[in-house]
Design an enzyme around this catalytic site. Sequence first.
Site, short mmCIF file in Angstrom:
data_model
loop_
_atom_site.label_atom_id
_atom_site.label_comp_id
_atom_site.label_asym_id
_atom_site.label_seq_id
_atom_site.Cartn_x
_atom_site.Cartn_y
_atom_site.Cartn_z
N GLU A 113 -0.08 -1.11 5.70
CA GLU A 113 0.98 -0.97 6.66
C GLU A 113 0.81 0.63 7.03
OE1 GLU A 113 5.04 0.71 7.87
OE2 GLU A 113 3.81 1.25 6.21
N ASP A 140 0.80 -1.21 -0.01
CA ASP A 140 -0.06 0.01 -0.09
C ASP A 140 0.68 1.35 0.14
OD1 ASP A 140 0.83 -0.68 2.74
OD2 ASP A 140 -0.64 0.95 3.53
ZN LIG Z 1 6.74 2.30 4.33
#
Ligand SMILES: [Zn+2]
Length: 414
Positions: free
Chosen positions: A178, A83
């Site tokens: 994340e 992401d």
């Molecule tokens: Zn990163």
Amino acid sequence: MRSPFDAELEDRLVRYAAIDSRSDPDQSAQPSTAIQLNMARLLAQELTGIGAADVRITDYGAVLATIPGTAPGPVIGLLAHVDTAPQFAAAGVKPVVHRGYNGGPITYADAPGLLLTPEQSPYLAGKVGDDIITASGTTLLGADDKAGVAIIMTAARHLLAHPDLAHCPIRIAFTPDEEIGRGVDPRLPGDMGVDFAYTLDGGGVGEVEHETFSADGAVVTITGVSAHPGYAKGKLVNALHLAARVVATLPQATQTPEVTDGRAGFLHLTDMAGTAAEVRLRFILRDFERDGLAARGDLLRQVCAAVAATEPRAQIAVTITPQYRNMRYWLETDMSPVHLAHDAIRAEGLTPVVRPVRGGTDGSRLTEMGVPTPNLFTGMQDIHGPLEWISVQDMAAATRVCLRLVQLAAAQTA
Ligand SMILES: [Zn+2]
């Protein structure tokens, strides 16, 4: 100058960066956005194509694969996140390669006036002659963390094409979400099945990070007394006024993110919403040490208690929730994964740069869950904004360090 891996890394980063895979903190789905699965499916396909084993996409959206060992050794995990940061535009990224950087300002086709210069990004001054990749001015690049993905894919492809290289078994994990702090599903450590791991999610060449912040979140709820303002004399207790006093009493000049760096922690008001009847304030508390973090929580409680004491008819509730902890607390009982990374970096003729992360990584959570996971450099710079850039040659250095590391791990076992 061009080195082996340069062309492959450039091609991979340019292709991966063009795929929008932004995560979204406002969505409760897992992964938070379906577009992250476009990256996951592509990577699973490519892993199968290069001959990786056990390729699968978990139902929490992570891509897992194995590079079987050609020699005995620890099982090492290599992780990167698919992401990109929700803070900046990530749709329609048009990566631009500035071949053989000349040391001058870099301009952007889609944003006249926007400049990347060595003055504002001093690390760039050391990259003359390198091939620099940027976005086109209106989006981030997404080298955070598609550089990590490209490095792991390139290393994996190289190892599978050269079975003569003696290396330990490797497990690959490409994770979603994340950037919104939801990258480590509780099932991930068991599904990976590794002795220790590395995230490829760091900055300049040589960086190895084995310390992160310890982090708590705090919510302060202030309940006043509501009354018709025309007849409020002696009755109304305005929660907004009390909230303003809490904020003004906290040490803004010494303990906020905008005045701290290095190893200093902070107390950061992230949002405040409400009415005269009730106000809610959210804070994040950060410190490298447990006692320092606890002291910031105590300070917040003391300030709220002091303001509450001035108005007994109001209620002020403070709730503090643990978020993540400094990975050093676990790593310092066994620093061998950190030392292995240092050895691999030195063996490549580079210098390990040890620096605490003023934030958390997927490795903070993984380490706490029993998988020691320091963070390694990728080269990414000026992340989460339109100036984000990376040197292809830095990515190649990171790829060589990964290859060296898995060979050293086998050599140290033999
Ligand atoms: Zn990163």
